[in-house]
Enzyme design. Sequence first.
Site: not given
Ligand SMILES: NC(=O)c1ccc[n+]([C@@H]2O[C@H](COP(=O)([O-])OP(=O)(O)OC[C@H]3O[C@@H](n4cnc5c(N)ncnc54)[C@H](OP(=O)(O)O)[C@@H]3O)[C@@H](O)[C@H]2O)c1
Length: 332
Positions: A19, A104, A242
């Site tokens: 999530c 990505k 930004y």
């Molecule tokens: N394509 C785009 O435009 C775009 C934009 C922003 C980010 N991203 C990418 O998307 C990815 C996620 O970014 P985000 O900002 O959404 O991060 P985030 O909110 O921290 O989400 C990461 C998710 O990974 C899960 N997870 C599993 N093991 C974990 C651990 N040990 N520590 C922390 N989280 C863990 C968690 O889900 P649960 O707690 O639900 O299990 C958490 O919600 C990154 O690689 C980022 O570069 C892409």
Amino acid sequence: MSLEHGSAGAPVRLGVLGCAEIAWRRVLPAVEVTPSVELAAVASRDPAKARAFAERFGGEAVTGYDALLARDDLDAVYVPLPVGLRPTWVARALEAGLHVLSEKPLTIGHDTSAALVAEAERRGLTLLENFAFRHHGQHHEARRLLGAGVIGSPRALMCEFGVPEREPGDIRYDPALGGGALLDVGVYPLGLAQFMLGSDLRLRGAVLEYCARTGVDVRGGALLSGPDGTTVHVGFGFGLQYRNTYTVWGDGGTLSLDRAFTPPETLSPTLELRRGAEEERVSLAAEHQFGNVLSAFADGVRGRRAVDTAPILEMADLVDRFRRSAEGRAPA
Ligand SMILES: NC(=O)c1ccc[n+]([C@@H]2O[C@H](COP(=O)([O-])OP(=O)(O)OC[C@H]3O[C@@H](n4cnc5c(N)ncnc54)[C@H](OP(=O)(O)O)[C@@H]3O)[C@@H](O)[C@H]2O)c1
């Protein structure tokens, strides 16, 4: 006429592994408005988080990623886990026979990415990185205009992506999760250079600045050159005002685009052209770049249009070269 689940015209049934904030803010709202995909289930390590996502976006709340992969009602998964965890979970999803839309970049380096690409190909599964910019028409139009000679011969490309500091504890600051600015934001200007000039880019020098406390890279830059001698200057980082923008500079003018990587779906982008004293603003149609990614993914899954995996490996190779070059320059 009703279409059976799994048939060529049926929406791709998607499960979400984790999530993540990006799922909540961008990807799941895009799923809601993209007819060719539908949310079937969302998994979290935390049941309450999964429930909150399911209440907002629909689908079933699942506790644990294994439980999601064990379901028999999915065609595909979206994997927004931290990049350091993606090799494991993307591999597990492919083993489960699921198509994968990964955040990505797919992994932290070329070898792990190549293994996943090969496995997806072997199984006939679609594997796509969620580099949304590649699916926004603004860059395709910029590339078309450059090819048509609108600024003469392009000689240089400058591109930057910087974001303010994240909260302490963010996944981006954890080396064990693949944190760091290169993989989070640096891949955008590098990918844009590949999109505009092709993958045959020479890396002339790269710099990464590291945070002493967390150990991850927080800022960086590089000089590259294209096959015809076009120079490329990229910059990126955390803890910056930004900014995501690029300019292509030719012998007859410049072409610039702001909000290059994060245009909201409501924004009509503007390409700025300057030729001598003449300034022209080319207004383009607003597009939902995350919806476009999902549509391209569904087309791949349903066999309507193949997804090209070459950009995954080209990016991974450039990231590896970037690291080697920057580490070669790090102070002892
Ligand atoms: N394509 C785009 O435009 C775009 C934009 C922003 C980010 N991203 C990418 O998307 C990815 C996620 O970014 P985000 O900002 O959404 O991060 P985030 O909110 O921290 O989400 C990461 C998710 O990974 C899960 N997870 C599993 N093991 C974990 C651990 N040990 N520590 C922390 N989280 C863990 C968690 O889900 P649960 O707690 O639900 O299990 C958490 O919600 C990154 O690689 C980022 O570069 C892409």
